[in-house]
Scaffold this active site. Sequence first.
Site, PDB file in Angstrom:
ATOM      1  N   GLY A 259      66.307 -28.602 -16.442  1.00 42.19           N
ATOM      2  CA  GLY A 259      67.470 -28.605 -14.936  1.00 42.19           C
ATOM      3  C   GLY A 259      68.616 -29.685 -15.049  1.00 42.19           C
ATOM      4  CG  ASN A 263      73.117 -38.164 -19.387  1.00 39.50           C
ATOM      5  OD1 ASN A 263      71.644 -38.891 -19.840  1.00 39.50           O
ATOM      6  ND2 ASN A 263      73.571 -36.867 -18.532  1.00 39.50           N
ATOM      7  CG  HIS A 293      64.115 -35.015 -10.255  1.00 36.63           C
ATOM      8  ND1 HIS A 293      62.153 -35.010 -10.241  1.00 36.63           N
ATOM      9  CD2 HIS A 293      64.327 -35.753 -11.358  1.00 36.63           C
ATOM     10  CE1 HIS A 293      62.470 -35.246 -11.253  1.00 36.63           C
ATOM     11  NE2 HIS A 293      63.257 -36.105 -12.655  1.00 36.63           N
ATOM     12  CD  GLU A 294      68.185 -35.126 -12.989  1.00 37.12           C
ATOM     13  OE1 GLU A 294      67.485 -35.917 -13.721  1.00 37.12           O
ATOM     14  OE2 GLU A 294      67.158 -34.563 -13.154  1.00 37.12           O
ATOM     15  CG  HIS A 297      65.558 -39.953 -13.582  1.00 34.27           C
ATOM     16  ND1 HIS A 297      63.782 -40.467 -13.745  1.00 34.27           N
ATOM     17  CD2 HIS A 297      64.939 -38.738 -13.321  1.00 34.27           C
ATOM     18  CE1 HIS A 297      63.352 -39.302 -13.877  1.00 34.27           C
ATOM     19  NE2 HIS A 297      63.609 -38.437 -14.049  1.00 34.27           N
TER      20      HIS A 297
END
Length: 827
Positions: A259, A263, A293-294, A297
């Site tokens: 998905g 990075n 969500h990203e 991270h």
Amino acid sequence: MPSLTRADAERRAQTLAVTAYAIDLDLTGGDDPEHPTFGSRSTATFTAQPGASSFLDIKAVDVASITLNGAAVDPGTVADGRVELTGLAADNTVVVEATMGYSNDGQGLHRAIDPADGLAYVYGHLFLDAAPRVFACFDQPDLKAPYTLTITAPQAWTVLGNGAATATGPGRWELATTQPLATYFVTICAGPYASVTDEHDGIPLGVHARASLAESLRAQAPAMLQVTKDAFDYYHQLFGIRYPFGSYHQVFVPEFNAGAMENPGCVTFRDTYLFRGAATDDELLTRANTICHEMAHMWFGDLVTMQWWDDLWLNESFAEYMAHRTLTAISGSDDAWVDSTMSRKAWGYAAERAPSTHPVAGSPAPDADAALQNFDGISYAKGAAVLRQLICHLGDEAFVAGITAYLTEHAYGNAALADFLGAMEAASGTDLTEWSKVWLTTAGVDTLAAAMGGDGLRVTRRAPEAVPAQRPHTLDVAGWSGGTQVLAADVVLDQDEVLVRADVAGSVGLLIPNAGDLTWAQVELDAASLTALPVELPRVSQAQHRAVVWVALTDGLATARVDPRLVVDIFVAAWPLEENSSILSRSGALLTSRVLADYLADAEVPSARDAVAGAARARLESAPAGSSQALAAARILAAATRDVEQLQRWSGSVDLPAGLDGDPDFRWLVLRSLAGAGAVSAADLEAAREADHSMQGNLGALAALAALPTAADKAWAWDQLVGDHGRSNHERNALASGFWTGRHTDLVREYVAAFHRDIPALEGRVGQDALARVAALAYPRSVVDEATITATDDRLAVGDLSPAVHRSLVDQQSVLREVLASRRAFG
């Protein structure tokens, strides 16, 4: 090439520490259609134990030169993706000049041509162990270092990466030196990308996509950027730690395997998140959730990185939980948690039922290939649910304090399970030894049930026999009758059975354990509730409670406890009245892709299709024109109906529901249904592809062509799937997903043997991440027969499968066993 083992990684980390990388890439070539390449010059500086030896990872087409501390190393000594470095000094510099190969499987440096305009696009996806396909490196998560990249690219291209990119001359770019990163977080995105930029709280923002998607990007960028801004504010407030990686770019790239990928500073997303046509509310919610969500991270995974892959839950479980929490906070709606129940937790429970189930944390990961198999619904959805239970156990204040301490102490470094638990114990004053044992390092899912009796509400817990554990659950139980909630009970289930004195305002028609979906457990509805569902479920006003029921039905189908014909009846009764977009889409998909496609015996399917199509038609007629509900209904109707004449009108843009005129993706859904019915020709599909000359149009055509029910069409599709035709990862996925469409068992039976022969043979031509998806999609699940089970057993017994293919076969065979068990029970 051998996968990096944990033992080798530990020895290398004890031997050396990387201080910096300088990477120079030349992307101006790549025009060879057979074997496109790019130039790579890698300079790594590192400290080491004087006199020691270690190895550098290189997976190149050709290595021109290697120098270590100024002395030449024979490039011919590169073997199995490694070169030995001997006689190391205290301070070292290794320089590698190499030619690397672009990929078309979504790993390494992927290069794709957009058929809409013929323009090329490049993006780096170095997860999990693909970094050596781009630059020479010490490829493991605990050897973090800062990176400085310089890029030479065609002059018309834009270059993006982890550090802010500056054009220093025609086609020449320099990227700002990064904070210390793990190798698998490094990325480069280059091509004639369209861009929308902004700024928030001192952070430069950008969203980018292929030039052919520029109109969609411009239209949808404001909503995506607003989510980004709101999430930054929430994370800054919650953690008290500012985003540490400079600018923040989100790039929608073609043919992406996952998905999205976190990075630092340059998140990559699959570009189907930029909708070409109409989108349902749950699709917009999924995109917003993925953005959150990203972003999570950036702290969980990027700022603090797991020591080794067995602690990947420190990345994924936290990002999964934080995304739902953040989206709920910034939207003021619980829809994110409902969507989590319908999509994420249903996915996780399926993974838990599979033979490959594993603990949330500490799952064996002896090498990188084995670790890749643990990126699944357990590491994501179950891990997030376990965190919700931890909050119930400790309290939210202690949880947030523990997180902040953990992130602060290990910033820019690595951590393991013990580090997180230590921070939580210090913040809460609670010993988590037993809690972590039963919830984190023991696999398995409990089954919860509830029953009313004269002495009150009895709630039970049943642990799996194979992996028993005494997991405590904090949950609630709801009772409904005629549209009124007559029971609401909070329960702490710390033994196999508890009796709760609960006030009941009348008789209970439907009893729902874990109604608020606070814990991780399969819900077993009692017989009376199952019987009452067609009447009671449409009247339940709480979307979260309805979602829990649908997931319980999904589990009940898989465990042969619930008759698929009953599920059709429940759908027919409840779906025309459903408002929640996630429930509409996911329950609709359950009926069309599982109940109609797999569970029901052939003789039951025609009448069931008519019933499902009737419910979809009723919802379409009652929904506001052009609404999310109407779009969901139109899609389910297109997938389920046997009315070929209506499908043909829709494919010709006649009598389309409002909002779907000119929607190319809806047309491909219709054409695929027509293809499965044999009501459209290959020539018609090719003409449709010419009319939709895009990446999505090509994929839609391949899936529909593979669905055509003739021997010649199946032979062509199978050859395209497994043959050496240069097909990309997404093209193979499209062919595989269309191939088994429809109940054409006799036609495709011969491909059961072909699957077990040809799909494993893709090893070496397709990377493990992409191959796992192809193997799962191409598995002959539609041939519901013990002979298919036997064929898989025979292939597994050979013992030569890669971890990715092995897991796909084992898990898909398990799903087929579930279908066979259901047919035996209810056939």
